[in-house]
Design an enzyme around this catalytic site. Structure first.
Site, PDB file in Angstrom:
ATOM      1  N   LYS A  79       0.842  -1.198   0.000  1.00 55.04           N
ATOM      2  CA  LYS A  79       0.000   0.000   0.000  1.00 55.04           C
ATOM      3  C   LYS A  79       0.879   1.252   0.000  1.00 55.04           C
ATOM      4  CE  LYS A  79      -3.637   2.238   2.632  1.00 55.04           C
ATOM      5  NZ  LYS A  79      -4.467   2.230   3.834  1.00 55.04           N
ATOM      6  N   GLU A  82      11.003  -4.482   3.780  1.00 53.78           N
ATOM      7  CA  GLU A  82      11.117  -5.893   3.392  1.00 53.78           C
ATOM      8  C   GLU A  82      10.635  -6.087   1.951  1.00 53.78           C
ATOM      9  OE1 GLU A  82       9.675  -4.662   6.071  1.00 53.78           O
ATOM     10  OE2 GLU A  82       9.720  -6.023   7.794  1.00 53.78           O
ATOM     11  N   GLY A 103      -4.560  -1.863   5.165  1.00 52.48           N
ATOM     12  CA  GLY A 103      -3.785  -2.973   4.609  1.00 52.48           C
ATOM     13  C   GLY A 103      -4.342  -4.333   4.992  1.00 52.48           C
ATOM     14  N   ARG A 104      -4.679  -4.497   6.294  1.00 53.16           N
ATOM     15  CA  ARG A 104      -5.143  -5.821   6.740  1.00 53.16           C
ATOM     16  C   ARG A 104      -6.592  -6.098   6.344  1.00 53.16           C
ATOM     17  NH1 ARG A 104      -3.731  -2.370  10.582  1.00 53.16           N
ATOM     18  NH2 ARG A 104      -5.298  -1.504  11.960  1.00 53.16           N
ATOM     19  N   GLU A 139      -3.311  -6.224  15.343  1.00 50.56           N
ATOM     20  CA  GLU A 139      -2.865  -4.931  14.810  1.00 50.56           C
ATOM     21  C   GLU A 139      -4.012  -3.919  14.874  1.00 50.56           C
ATOM     22  OE1 GLU A 139      -1.489  -3.964  10.565  1.00 50.56           O
ATOM     23  OE2 GLU A 139       0.423  -4.280  11.566  1.00 50.56           O
ATOM     24  N   HIS A 188      -2.505 -32.267  19.575  1.00 50.99           N
ATOM     25  CA  HIS A 188      -1.339 -33.049  19.979  1.00 50.99           C
ATOM     26  C   HIS A 188      -0.171 -32.137  20.346  1.00 50.99           C
ATOM     27  CE1 HIS A 188      -3.447 -36.657  18.663  1.00 50.99           C
ATOM     28  NE2 HIS A 188      -3.919 -35.879  17.695  1.00 50.99           N
ATOM     29  N   LYS A 247      10.278   0.084  13.465  1.00 54.00           N
ATOM     30  CA  LYS A 247      10.766   0.329  12.095  1.00 54.00           C
ATOM     31  C   LYS A 247      11.815   1.439  12.100  1.00 54.00           C
ATOM     32  CE  LYS A 247       6.438  -0.582   9.589  1.00 54.00           C
ATOM     33  NZ  LYS A 247       5.420   0.030   8.742  1.00 54.00           N
TER      34      LYS A 247
HETATM   35  O1  F6P Z   1       3.319  -3.801   9.827  1.00 56.41           O
HETATM   36  C1  F6P Z   1       2.750  -2.576   9.538  1.00 56.41           C
HETATM   37  C2  F6P Z   1       2.115  -2.537   8.195  1.00 56.41           C
HETATM   38  O2  F6P Z   1       1.957  -1.195   7.906  1.00 56.41           O
HETATM   39  C3  F6P Z   1       0.777  -3.277   8.116  1.00 56.41           C
HETATM   40  O3  F6P Z   1      -0.262  -2.535   8.609  1.00 56.41           O
HETATM   41  C4  F6P Z   1       0.696  -3.516   6.651  1.00 56.41           C
HETATM   42  O4  F6P Z   1      -0.256  -4.496   6.325  1.00 56.41           O
HETATM   43  C5  F6P Z   1       2.117  -3.948   6.351  1.00 56.41           C
HETATM   44  O5  F6P Z   1       2.912  -3.130   7.185  1.00 56.41           O
HETATM   45  C6  F6P Z   1       2.545  -3.797   4.923  1.00 56.41           C
HETATM   46  O6  F6P Z   1       2.387  -2.481   4.487  1.00 56.41           O
HETATM   47  P1  F6P Z   1       2.428  -2.104   2.966  1.00 56.41           P
HETATM   48  O7  F6P Z   1       1.270  -2.767   2.280  1.00 56.41           O
HETATM   49  O8  F6P Z   1       2.358  -0.619   2.924  1.00 56.41           O
HETATM   50  O9  F6P Z   1       3.748  -2.611   2.409  1.00 56.41           O
END
Ligand code: F6P
Length: 546
Positions: free
Chosen positions: A205, A211, A266-267, A352, A383, A511
């Site tokens: 987003k 990452e 995002g979620r 979150e 288990h 972060k």
């Molecule tokens: O971990 C924080 C966060 O902002 C989440 O809310 C989000 O889903 C994820 O990182 C990935 O964010 P993006 O879609 O901006 O890469």
């Protein structure tokens, strides 16, 4: 905003909880043969049995009253109509619009979002169909056989869950997921796929998540190394983002961008272009079925009375167990491997969203909010950690998720799985008294001395709460219903706890600090002025890497 503890409905619930804690759950069942009928609700092939909670109909009434006092209905209506339900970011949260086929205008900041949603779905459908039927080809003219979703958090967990859950319908390209930046997943993918026939979806987003950006860069480097500088990289990368400008900075083609919007968290985004990997795996028709399932749950959440409303009841019971009952964890146990990713998906969705300690106006909250969400599939988890659920000192409410129909075509023993699911919730609820344990051991012919030695270890307190969500089947439609039910359950909790379920400031600090520490770890630069533990760990890593 009136604090939760000052609402008129708060004290009656505190008192009621005290009374209820003196009653045994088993006796509530013994007293009322109609308890299941009274405390279960079904909608469109999804049944919620919440009778195995320490509650009566009065509890539900009291919780509904409190929810009303906290403004649940107004907050819900604001969400569905594009109101600013995320005040800290001045945003709407309109994931429900993504699965709503209606066409009455729905305005965010004065502009109707329906046309954008429709256009995006159409663009998605065009791309998905072309990729799946081989009309869309890579740089060497070959059709796409593999799709790699690069994203993390909401840009990974929802699609990962849905692709696995819908695997029986997977008749498109193979779909792979890469989230972590440690290189393992990416390397596995590189070993499996051919760059000529691979399409990368860079899903972010913000288009700034380190990452995801690192993995996208490495995928581009790999692609160039394997196919040479002349290859048309743009044909192999599609970006899904709310930040189109940043796509250019990565050198990707802005023509191949699917939009995300500020008004979808995002979620909560798998229903948007973020679901591209899902649609590529199973086709647009199945993707739309998932949307339709989500919409069915939306209508139910919006229209059903709160005491007959699946997500509302799930949220109310969570508040009951956490805030009034002091439970600090909740286990999610789906009884099928097709929902193996559900616990981690729900970890993000619920923790979150509601892992907050200030309310929507920034005031500290004085009541427990989100519990620890964790879990594993059944019967596998039985288990592993179920011993603690049955006899541990910490009482952990469980959500059991069962599928009535078979989940595999030609293998498995669904009856055994279902018997286990039902038996586990029964065992947690009724337990086993010392006398029952003794009787059982006598029946097996054990001598009295041995029986007395073992009786405590072989008794179960019972009274351990659980919900069972039973789905008629695990079709794309019911999967959509299940996910939407949990989204709304999370919303209901937030409405009562008073928190904003749509921001996530808590992830920022870590972060920022990681960015500050990175040069010392990666490039051997001077370690910043940090505490002794942080310094010691960095020094050790540097030494072992040398
Ligand atoms: O971990 C924080 C966060 O902002 C989440 O809310 C989000 O889903 C994820 O990182 C990935 O964010 P993006 O879609 O901006 O890469």
């Amino acid at each position: 905003m009136t604090p939760l503890t000052e609402q008129p409905g708060w004290l009656p619930l505190v008192r009621h909880r005290k009374l209820m804690s003196e009653l045994s759950l088993r006796s509530l069942f013994e007293r009322d043969p109609h308890r299941f009928g009274r405390l279960s609700v079904e909608h469109d092939g999804v049944l919620l049995d919440y009778s195995k909670n320490r509650i009566t109909s009065e509890t539900v009434e009291l919780l509904v009253t409190l929810a009303r006092e906290c403004g649940l209905e107004a907050y819900r209506d604001a969400m569905f109509s594009g109101g600013e339900v995320n005040p800290s970011e001045h945003r709407a949260a309109l994931h429900t619009a993504l699965r709503d086929p209606g066409d009455s205008p729905l305005a965010v900041d004065g502009s109707d979002v329906r046309p954008e949603i429709r256009d995006t779905l159409e663009r998605m459908a065009g791309l998905v169909d072309a990729i799946r039927d081989g009309g869309y080809t890579g740089t060497t003219g070959k059709a796409i056989t593999d799709v790699v979703n690069i994203g993390i958090g909401g840009s990974d967990l929802g699609p990962r869950l849905a692709v696995e859950a819908m695997a029986p319908w997977a008749d498109g390209p193979r779909v792979h997921f890469v989230a972590n930046a440690d290189g393992w997943e990416l390397e596995q993918v590189f070993n499996k796929v051919d760059p000529e026939t691979t399409l990368f979806l860079v899903v972010s987003k913000s288009f700034g998540t380190p990452e995801t950006m690192a993995n996208a860069h490495q995928a581009m480097d790999w692609f160039r190394q394997r196919l040479g500088g002349g290859a048309d990289l743009a044909k192999h990368f599609i970006a899904i983002t709310a930040n189109t400008e940043k796509v250019q900075s990565l050198g990707l083609d802005t023509e191949r961008v699917l939009p995300m919007w500020d008004w979808v968290g995002g979620r909560y985004s798998l229903w948007s272009g973020v679901g591209m990997s899902i649609a590529l795996a199973v086709g647009m028709e199945r993707f739309r079925e998932m949307l339709a399932g989500g919409h069915s749950m939306d209508r139910h959440f919006r229209d059903a009375p709160l005491d007959r409303n699946i997500p509302a009841l799930m949220g109310l019971l969570s508040v009951w167990n956490v805030t009034f009952g002091g439970r600090r964890a909740q286990a999610i146990v789906p009884y099928t491997e097709r929902l193996a990713h559900l616990p981690s998906y729900l970890q993000q969705l619920i923790m979150e969203s509601n892992g907050k300690s200030v309310d929507r106006l920034g005031q500290a909250v004085d009541w427990p909010t989100v519990p620890v969400i964790w879990g594993q599939t059944g019967t596998v988890g039985q288990h592993a950690f179920f011993q603690a659920l049955h006899q541990g000192t910490e009482v952990v409410p469980v959500d059991f998720i069962g599928i009535a129909g078979p989940v595999a075509e030609s293998a498995g023993d669904p009856a055994q799985v279902t018997a286990n699911l039902v038996a586990q919730s029964q065992a947690l609820m009724q337990g086993k008294t010392a006398d029952e344990a003794r009787e059982e051991m006598r029946h097996k012919g054990m001598d009295e001395a041995r029986i007395e030695e073992l009786v405590a270890a072989r008794s179960f307190a019972g009274g351990r709460p659980s919900n069972t969500l039973l789905l008629r089947d695990l079709s794309p439609y019911r999967l959509g219903m299940l996910i939407a039910a949990y989204e709304h359950r999370t919303f209901v909790e937030a409405a009562i706890w008073g928190v904003n379920p749509f921001d996530q400031w808590g992830v920022e600090l870590g972060k920022e600090l990681a960015n500050e520490l990175l040069p010392a770890i990666r490039d051997g630069e001077q370690i910043p002025d940090v505490d002794a533990s942080t310094r010691g760990l960095i020094a050790q890593v540097r030494e072992w890497r040398r």
